[in-house]
Scaffold this motif. Sequence first.
Motif, PDB file in Angstrom:
ATOM      1  N   ARG A 224       0.839  -1.194   0.000  1.00  0.00           N
ATOM      2  CA  ARG A 224       0.000   0.000   0.000  1.00  0.00           C
ATOM      3  C   ARG A 224       0.877   1.247   0.000  1.00  0.00           C
ATOM      4  NH1 ARG A 224      -2.549  -4.032  -0.366  1.00  0.00           N
ATOM      5  NH2 ARG A 224      -4.421  -4.674   0.789  1.00  0.00           N
ATOM      6  N   GLY A 225       0.290   2.372  -0.418  1.00  0.00           N
ATOM      7  CA  GLY A 225       0.933   3.670  -0.296  1.00  0.00           C
ATOM      8  C   GLY A 225       0.173   4.497   0.726  1.00  0.00           C
ATOM      9  N   TYR A 226       0.704   4.615   1.938  1.00  0.00           N
ATOM     10  CA  TYR A 226      -0.008   5.270   3.040  1.00  0.00           C
ATOM     11  C   TYR A 226       0.172   6.784   2.971  1.00  0.00           C
ATOM     12  CZ  TYR A 226      -0.932   0.768   5.196  1.00  0.00           C
ATOM     13  OH  TYR A 226      -1.390  -0.501   5.436  1.00  0.00           O
ATOM     14  N   GLU A 295       2.207  11.678  -4.557  1.00  0.00           N
ATOM     15  CA  GLU A 295       3.460  10.980  -4.862  1.00  0.00           C
ATOM     16  C   GLU A 295       4.369  10.873  -3.635  1.00  0.00           C
ATOM     17  OE1 GLU A 295       4.161  15.361  -5.918  1.00  0.00           O
ATOM     18  OE2 GLU A 295       2.545  13.886  -6.024  1.00  0.00           O
ATOM     19  N   HIS A 296       4.031  11.560  -2.527  1.00  0.00           N
ATOM     20  CA  HIS A 296       4.855  11.528  -1.316  1.00  0.00           C
ATOM     21  C   HIS A 296       4.431  10.440  -0.343  1.00  0.00           C
ATOM     22  CE1 HIS A 296       5.789  16.102  -1.956  1.00  0.00           C
ATOM     23  NE2 HIS A 296       6.367  15.327  -2.842  1.00  0.00           N
ATOM     24  N   THR A 297       3.559   9.523  -0.765  1.00  0.00           N
ATOM     25  CA  THR A 297       3.060   8.512   0.155  1.00  0.00           C
ATOM     26  C   THR A 297       4.190   7.629   0.686  1.00  0.00           C
ATOM     27  OG1 THR A 297       2.618   7.058  -1.712  1.00  0.00           O
ATOM     28  CG2 THR A 297       0.775   8.340  -0.861  1.00  0.00           C
ATOM     29  N   LEU A 298       3.933   7.085   1.881  1.00  0.00           N
ATOM     30  CA  LEU A 298       4.851   6.134   2.488  1.00  0.00           C
ATOM     31  C   LEU A 298       4.473   4.747   1.985  1.00  0.00           C
ATOM     32  CD1 LEU A 298       7.097   5.424   4.505  1.00  0.00           C
ATOM     33  CD2 LEU A 298       5.331   5.368   6.290  1.00  0.00           C
ATOM     34  N   SER A 299       5.220   4.246   1.010  1.00  0.00           N
ATOM     35  CA  SER A 299       4.869   2.980   0.369  1.00  0.00           C
ATOM     36  C   SER A 299       5.611   1.820   1.022  1.00  0.00           C
ATOM     37  CB  SER A 299       5.218   3.015  -1.125  1.00  0.00           C
ATOM     38  OG  SER A 299       4.451   3.987  -1.791  1.00  0.00           O
ATOM     39  N   ILE A 300       4.897   0.701   1.188  1.00  0.00           N
ATOM     40  CA  ILE A 300       5.528  -0.533   1.651  1.00  0.00           C
ATOM     41  C   ILE A 300       5.137  -1.645   0.698  1.00  0.00           C
ATOM     42  CG2 ILE A 300       5.744   0.097   4.070  1.00  0.00           C
ATOM     43  CD1 ILE A 300       3.193  -1.397   4.654  1.00  0.00           C
ATOM     44  N   ASP A 301       6.118  -2.420   0.257  1.00  0.00           N
ATOM     45  CA  ASP A 301       5.813  -3.491  -0.687  1.00  0.00           C
ATOM     46  C   ASP A 301       5.445  -4.766   0.073  1.00  0.00           C
ATOM     47  OD1 ASP A 301       8.178  -4.855   0.062  1.00  0.00           O
ATOM     48  OD2 ASP A 301       9.338  -3.832  -1.485  1.00  0.00           O
ATOM     49  N   ASN A 302       5.157  -5.812  -0.671  1.00  0.00           N
ATOM     50  CA  ASN A 302       4.660  -7.051  -0.067  1.00  0.00           C
ATOM     51  C   ASN A 302       5.704  -7.770   0.787  1.00  0.00           C
ATOM     52  OD1 ASN A 302       2.023  -6.919  -1.018  1.00  0.00           O
ATOM     53  ND2 ASN A 302       2.613  -7.727  -3.010  1.00  0.00           N
ATOM     54  N   LEU A 322      -7.781   2.657  14.994  1.00  0.00           N
ATOM     55  CA  LEU A 322      -6.799   3.167  14.030  1.00  0.00           C
ATOM     56  C   LEU A 322      -7.437   3.181  12.655  1.00  0.00           C
ATOM     57  CD1 LEU A 322      -3.913   3.954  13.050  1.00  0.00           C
ATOM     58  CD2 LEU A 322      -3.472   1.489  12.832  1.00  0.00           C
ATOM     59  N   VAL A 323      -7.472   4.354  12.030  1.00  0.00           N
ATOM     60  CA  VAL A 323      -7.953   4.477  10.654  1.00  0.00           C
ATOM     61  C   VAL A 323      -6.754   4.721   9.748  1.00  0.00           C
ATOM     62  CG1 VAL A 323      -9.387   5.767   9.040  1.00  0.00           C
ATOM     63  CG2 VAL A 323     -10.195   5.362  11.381  1.00  0.00           C
ATOM     64  N   SER A 324      -6.560   3.818   8.781  1.00  0.00           N
ATOM     65  CA  SER A 324      -5.459   3.925   7.826  1.00  0.00           C
ATOM     66  C   SER A 324      -5.976   4.555   6.537  1.00  0.00           C
ATOM     67  CB  SER A 324      -4.881   2.545   7.525  1.00  0.00           C
ATOM     68  OG  SER A 324      -4.357   1.938   8.672  1.00  0.00           O
ATOM     69  N   HIS A 325      -5.235   5.551   6.045  1.00  0.00           N
ATOM     70  CA  HIS A 325      -5.550   6.203   4.779  1.00  0.00           C
ATOM     71  C   HIS A 325      -4.474   5.798   3.771  1.00  0.00           C
ATOM     72  CE1 HIS A 325      -8.116   9.068   7.137  1.00  0.00           C
ATOM     73  NE2 HIS A 325      -7.150   8.901   8.024  1.00  0.00           N
ATOM     74  N   TYR A 326      -4.851   5.101   2.703  1.00  0.00           N
ATOM     75  CA  TYR A 326      -3.824   4.631   1.774  1.00  0.00           C
ATOM     76  C   TYR A 326      -4.365   4.504   0.351  1.00  0.00           C
ATOM     77  CZ  TYR A 326      -5.910  -0.027   2.781  1.00  0.00           C
ATOM     78  OH  TYR A 326      -6.765  -1.089   2.950  1.00  0.00           O
ATOM     79  N   PHE A 327      -3.420   4.402  -0.579  1.00  0.00           N
ATOM     80  CA  PHE A 327      -3.723   4.195  -1.993  1.00  0.00           C
ATOM     81  C   PHE A 327      -3.357   2.759  -2.406  1.00  0.00           C
ATOM     82  CE2 PHE A 327      -2.576   8.864  -2.310  1.00  0.00           C
ATOM     83  CZ  PHE A 327      -3.868   9.300  -2.569  1.00  0.00           C
ATOM     84  N   ARG A 328      -4.119   2.254  -3.363  1.00  0.00           N
ATOM     85  CA  ARG A 328      -3.746   1.034  -4.092  1.00  0.00           C
ATOM     86  C   ARG A 328      -3.971   1.284  -5.566  1.00  0.00           C
ATOM     87  NH1 ARG A 328      -6.590  -4.326  -2.294  1.00  0.00           N
ATOM     88  NH2 ARG A 328      -5.019  -5.161  -3.737  1.00  0.00           N
ATOM     89  N   SER A 329      -3.209   0.585  -6.389  1.00  0.00           N
ATOM     90  CA  SER A 329      -3.463   0.646  -7.834  1.00  0.00           C
ATOM     91  C   SER A 329      -4.681  -0.184  -8.174  1.00  0.00           C
ATOM     92  CB  SER A 329      -2.265   0.117  -8.616  1.00  0.00           C
ATOM     93  OG  SER A 329      -1.143   0.923  -8.407  1.00  0.00           O
TER      94      SER A 329
END
Length: 329
Positions: A224-226, A295-302, A322-329
């Motif tokens: 995800r890209g948080y 584009e500044h998201t904190l991304s973590i891969d699998n 805890l509410v997580s705000h994130y992007f996915r493709s």
Amino acid sequence: MSLTLNSGSPRYPREVVSRMALKSTNENPIEFASGALRSERVTREFPIARLECFITGQLVVSSTVSSVADVWDLIDQIEVKRNGNEPVVSVWGYELPYLHRVQFGHTPRQVQPGTGVATHDFFAHFTLPMDVGGYNSLLDASGDQSLDVSVKWGTLADLASGGASTLQNVQLEVKPMVVTGGLAGTLGGKEGGELRYLRNYMIGQRKDVTNVTDDFRFELVSGRGYHGLTLFARTTNGVLADTIINEVTIERADSRHVHFTADQIRALNQSRYQLGASSWVGVYEIPFVDSGHPEHTLSIDNRQQMQVILDVSNPGTDQVDLVSHYFRS
């Protein structure tokens, strides 16, 4: 999965920009049913920028009530699901005005009912953002996808205390704000060489505080890209409190990425959201991006892990959401 974001603003062709516009569409309201789950399907016609939501109804007071709560408390939990089983939003009702302010910089409007013998109208607004990335994360309107809004309603006791009262004509109206004339699925994330809209997620998880510890952990989903996290700390009777969380640490791949005391987060939030000194008790927002810069998201891969580690006190049946705000493709 590796998530790559296009930097800068989206680049629509000039002829497309000239015909793009926001449009509101009408949907069937979600009728109130005490303590029950109710759902309605949202029309998928154009890419969706946000869902504007309005709670309306009347409190009929036959014997003066002692107090009334926020209208948002009538919603226990709300979810927005793609294809019937993939939540893109899953949060609790009491969180809605805070999450709205995180995204838009102001508290949404509400009109609380009165407490005297009469029929009192009430109203509350909130927004569920689909796009927070400058049209990089519009929710695409592919014809083979469904989009459902589900509400787990609270009860009369969540709004009015003491006296004698009833609810009538209570409903949640959801109005999608869509972008007409845009391109379907061509901007935002990039995966396997294909450009597509990112999908913005706002997903909550809940844990009980059972003992004093400096190792109270939430595991974040990888791939995800948080772009932010919001913490809510509540006491036994559901009251937000500053006496539970002492420190917040975020570890990414076994290295410390963020460390703040609760007081430091409160100071940062007061500055960022123009809050008063006593505002946002028990609420802690940790942004990873500046507005308009997905584009500044904190991304973590699998292959990576990211954890939120809290130092907590005041144990019992206290809770942390805890509410997580994130992007996915």
